[in-house]
Structures are given as structure tokens and as C-alpha cells.
Design a protein around this motif. Structure first.
Motif, mmCIF file in Angstrom:
data_model
loop_
_atom_site.group_PDB
_atom_site.id
_atom_site.type_symbol
_atom_site.label_atom_id
_atom_site.label_comp_id
_atom_site.label_asym_id
_atom_site.label_seq_id
_atom_site.Cartn_x
_atom_site.Cartn_y
_atom_site.Cartn_z
ATOM 1 N N GLN A 94 -31.848 13.813 18.302
ATOM 2 C CA GLN A 94 -32.686 12.617 18.433
ATOM 3 C C GLN A 94 -32.337 11.862 19.714
ATOM 4 O O GLN A 94 -31.152 11.689 20.028
ATOM 5 C CB GLN A 94 -32.476 11.675 17.233
ATOM 6 N N PRO A 95 -33.328 11.373 20.455
ATOM 7 C CA PRO A 95 -33.016 10.536 21.620
ATOM 8 C C PRO A 95 -32.477 9.191 21.139
ATOM 9 O O PRO A 95 -33.038 8.587 20.233
ATOM 10 C CB PRO A 95 -34.368 10.375 22.323
ATOM 11 N N VAL A 96 -31.365 8.755 21.723
ATOM 12 C CA VAL A 96 -30.772 7.477 21.300
ATOM 13 C C VAL A 96 -30.761 6.425 22.407
ATOM 14 O O VAL A 96 -30.685 5.235 22.118
ATOM 15 C CB VAL A 96 -29.347 7.661 20.717
ATOM 16 N N ALA A 97 -30.827 6.855 23.663
ATOM 17 C CA ALA A 97 -30.835 5.883 24.771
ATOM 18 C C ALA A 97 -31.149 6.606 26.069
ATOM 19 O O ALA A 97 -31.041 7.839 26.152
ATOM 20 C CB ALA A 97 -29.483 5.184 24.891
ATOM 21 N N LEU A 98 -31.518 5.839 27.052
ATOM 22 C CA LEU A 98 -31.639 6.370 28.407
ATOM 23 C C LEU A 98 -30.247 6.353 29.039
ATOM 24 O O LEU A 98 -29.464 5.430 28.780
ATOM 25 C CB LEU A 98 -32.593 5.523 29.234
ATOM 26 N N ALA A 99 -29.950 7.328 29.836
ATOM 27 C CA ALA A 99 -28.635 7.403 30.472
ATOM 28 C C ALA A 99 -28.337 6.165 31.299
ATOM 29 O O ALA A 99 -27.200 5.686 31.319
ATOM 30 C CB ALA A 99 -28.537 8.665 31.328
ATOM 31 N N ASP A 100 -29.356 5.611 31.950
ATOM 32 C CA ASP A 100 -29.101 4.444 32.797
ATOM 33 C C ASP A 100 -28.789 3.173 32.002
ATOM 34 O O ASP A 100 -28.356 2.177 32.555
ATOM 35 C CB ASP A 100 -30.220 4.208 33.803
ATOM 36 N N ALA A 152 -37.578 9.303 33.086
ATOM 37 C CA ALA A 152 -37.266 9.007 31.689
ATOM 38 C C ALA A 152 -37.585 7.540 31.434
ATOM 39 O O ALA A 152 -37.187 6.667 32.196
ATOM 40 C CB ALA A 152 -35.799 9.286 31.397
ATOM 41 N N ALA A 153 -38.319 7.276 30.383
ATOM 42 C CA ALA A 153 -38.711 5.914 30.048
ATOM 43 C C ALA A 153 -38.589 5.716 28.545
ATOM 44 O O ALA A 153 -38.566 6.674 27.780
ATOM 45 C CB ALA A 153 -40.141 5.642 30.502
ATOM 46 N N ARG A 154 -38.530 4.482 28.161
ATOM 47 C CA ARG A 154 -38.415 4.146 26.750
ATOM 48 C C ARG A 154 -39.422 3.055 26.427
ATOM 49 O O ARG A 154 -39.565 2.092 27.163
ATOM 50 C CB ARG A 154 -36.997 3.649 26.489
ATOM 51 N N VAL A 155 -40.110 3.230 25.318
ATOM 52 C CA VAL A 155 -41.107 2.256 24.871
ATOM 53 C C VAL A 155 -40.773 1.888 23.438
ATOM 54 O O VAL A 155 -40.490 2.762 22.621
ATOM 55 C CB VAL A 155 -42.540 2.844 24.944
ATOM 56 N N PHE A 156 -40.791 0.612 23.140
ATOM 57 C CA PHE A 156 -40.499 0.161 21.782
ATOM 58 C C PHE A 156 -41.806 -0.150 21.068
ATOM 59 O O PHE A 156 -42.618 -0.931 21.550
ATOM 60 C CB PHE A 156 -39.613 -1.097 21.799
ATOM 61 N N HIS A 157 -42.000 0.495 19.925
ATOM 62 C CA HIS A 157 -43.154 0.229 19.077
ATOM 63 C C HIS A 157 -42.629 -0.308 17.760
ATOM 64 O O HIS A 157 -41.779 0.324 17.145
ATOM 65 C CB HIS A 157 -43.965 1.511 18.801
ATOM 66 N N ASP A 208 -26.530 1.381 12.214
ATOM 67 C CA ASP A 208 -26.011 0.586 13.329
ATOM 68 C C ASP A 208 -24.841 1.341 13.944
ATOM 69 O O ASP A 208 -23.865 1.671 13.256
ATOM 70 C CB ASP A 208 -25.572 -0.793 12.843
ATOM 71 N N LEU A 209 -24.947 1.602 15.243
ATOM 72 C CA LEU A 209 -23.982 2.439 15.950
ATOM 73 C C LEU A 209 -23.600 1.807 17.278
ATOM 74 O O LEU A 209 -24.251 0.853 17.726
ATOM 75 C CB LEU A 209 -24.590 3.826 16.201
ATOM 76 N N VAL A 210 -22.572 2.340 17.905
ATOM 77 C CA VAL A 210 -22.204 1.923 19.251
ATOM 78 C C VAL A 210 -22.181 3.160 20.137
ATOM 79 O O VAL A 210 -21.575 4.179 19.804
ATOM 80 C CB VAL A 210 -20.846 1.168 19.283
ATOM 81 N N LEU A 211 -22.904 3.070 21.237
ATOM 82 C CA LEU A 211 -22.986 4.139 22.216
ATOM 83 C C LEU A 211 -22.123 3.734 23.402
ATOM 84 O O LEU A 211 -22.182 2.591 23.847
ATOM 85 C CB LEU A 211 -24.453 4.331 22.648
ATOM 86 N N PHE A 212 -21.327 4.665 23.895
ATOM 87 C CA PHE A 212 -20.479 4.349 25.043
ATOM 88 C C PHE A 212 -20.291 5.583 25.902
ATOM 89 O O PHE A 212 -20.583 6.702 25.497
ATOM 90 C CB PHE A 212 -19.114 3.804 24.577
#
Length: 175
Positions: free
Chosen positions: A28-34, A158-163, A51-55
Motif C-alpha cells: 500500500q502507498p503510505v507517503a511520498l518520499a519527499d 508522484a503526487a498525492r490527493v486526499f479524498h 495510527d503509525l509513524v513513518l521515518f
């Protein structure tokens, strides 16, 4: 027309739900690298109802852990990146990207208690400016070799859109 019960069955993706169990079997995609750029590459994320923490650790590899420290439940998104992992700022427990507790500063010298602690952790894979995670049980499947993920860097955006809807409503809208 689906019933309320059928709708709940198909759209709830939290741990322990049928749809959540299905979606966790895929990367699953969780974030953009940037989103992990800058001096403090740590970010709280919510993925499939968790609820998670990405680092990004000191080697530059992404890690995805449960948001709350196994010790006292402190929010790890406020943690410090050091010594190969993410250190909780409350009592200093240190976790690596695989969820192993590497250090517990309050324990007596020679204690092995930290070896029995496992923080929720999910394997990550970074490609084409996107960080993916496998949230299912067992070994993750091979990462798909989709052609678009291996395009030349100057061909990738790479882009992210929130729906504000669930995945099923989003897919239905796309169709």
C-alpha cells in the motif's frame, strides 16, 4: 442497493476487518518520499485505520512503526532519530525499523528485557518517489514490477490527493 451491514463489511479497513485483511495483503502507498525530506524525516500517518509513524533512518531507509511506544504509549512521531532507529522522547526506548527494541536506558546494566519487546512494524519499499508498506501477516509478497514504477526519473511525477471518502467510494467515482 447494499444494506448498512454489507456497506460496513466492504468499507471498514481497520485491523481485524474483512476488507482491512484483504487490503493488507498488498503493498500500500503510505507517503511520498519527499514528505520525509528535511532535517527531521519523521511523520505521523494513518493507513488502513492504523495510527503509525513513518521515518527515515540514518542510512536513508524508510521505517513504519506503530505510533505509540510499547512502554508508556507516548507518541513516537515526536521521537528522535539516532543510533540506527527512532528513540521515544518519554523514557528513551529505541526502536529500529523492524520494530526491535534496541535499548532501554532505565534498565540495569546487562538487562536483556529489551530483546523481548517488539513494536508494531511494517516493511517498506521505496520506488518512483513513493513509499509503500506491506501491512499483512507473514512475509510480504514480491514487490510488483509495474512498468510505470521503473520509468526514468524525469518521466515520474508522484503526487498525492486526499479524498474524504473510503477506498470503495473513491474507486466507484473513478470508474
Amino acid at each position: 442497493m447494499t444494506t448498512r451491514g454489507q456497506n460496513e463489511l466492504m468499507t471498514r479497513v481497520c485491523p481485524g476487518t474483512p476488507a482491512g485483511g484483504l487490503l493488507r495483503r498488498y503493498w500500500q502507498p503510505v507517503a511520498l518520499a519527499d514528505e520525509l525530506e528535511g532535517p527531521r524525516p519523521v511523520k505521523a500517518v494513518r493507513v488502513l485505520g492504523e495510527d503509525l509513524v513513518l521515518f527515515r533512518d540514518e542510512r536513508g531507509s524508510p521505517g513504519l512503526l506503530g505510533l505509540h511506544c510499547a512502554h508508556r504509549g507516548a507518541d513516537l512521531s515526536y521521537g528522535r532519530l539516532e543510533d540506527g532507529g527512532l528513540r521515544c522522547i518519554y523514557h528513551g526506548w529505541l526502536y529500529d525499523a523492524s520494530g526491535r527494541c534496541l535499548e532501554q536506558p532505565g534498565e540495569p546494566a546487562g538487562s536483556t528485557f529489551h530483546e523481548r519487546i517488539r513494536q508494531t512494524a511494517y516493511p517498506c519499499h521505496e520506488v518512483a518517489g513513493i513509499i509503500f508498506a506491506y501491512m499483512g501477516s507473514g512475509q510480504p509478497p514480491l514487490f510488483p514490477a509495474y512498468e510505470f514504477l521503473h520509468a526514468p526519473e524525469d518521466h515520474i511525477h508522484a503526487a498525492r490527493v486526499f479524498h474524504e471518502c473510503n477506498y470503495l467510494q473513491g474507486n466507484e467515482g473513478n470508474i
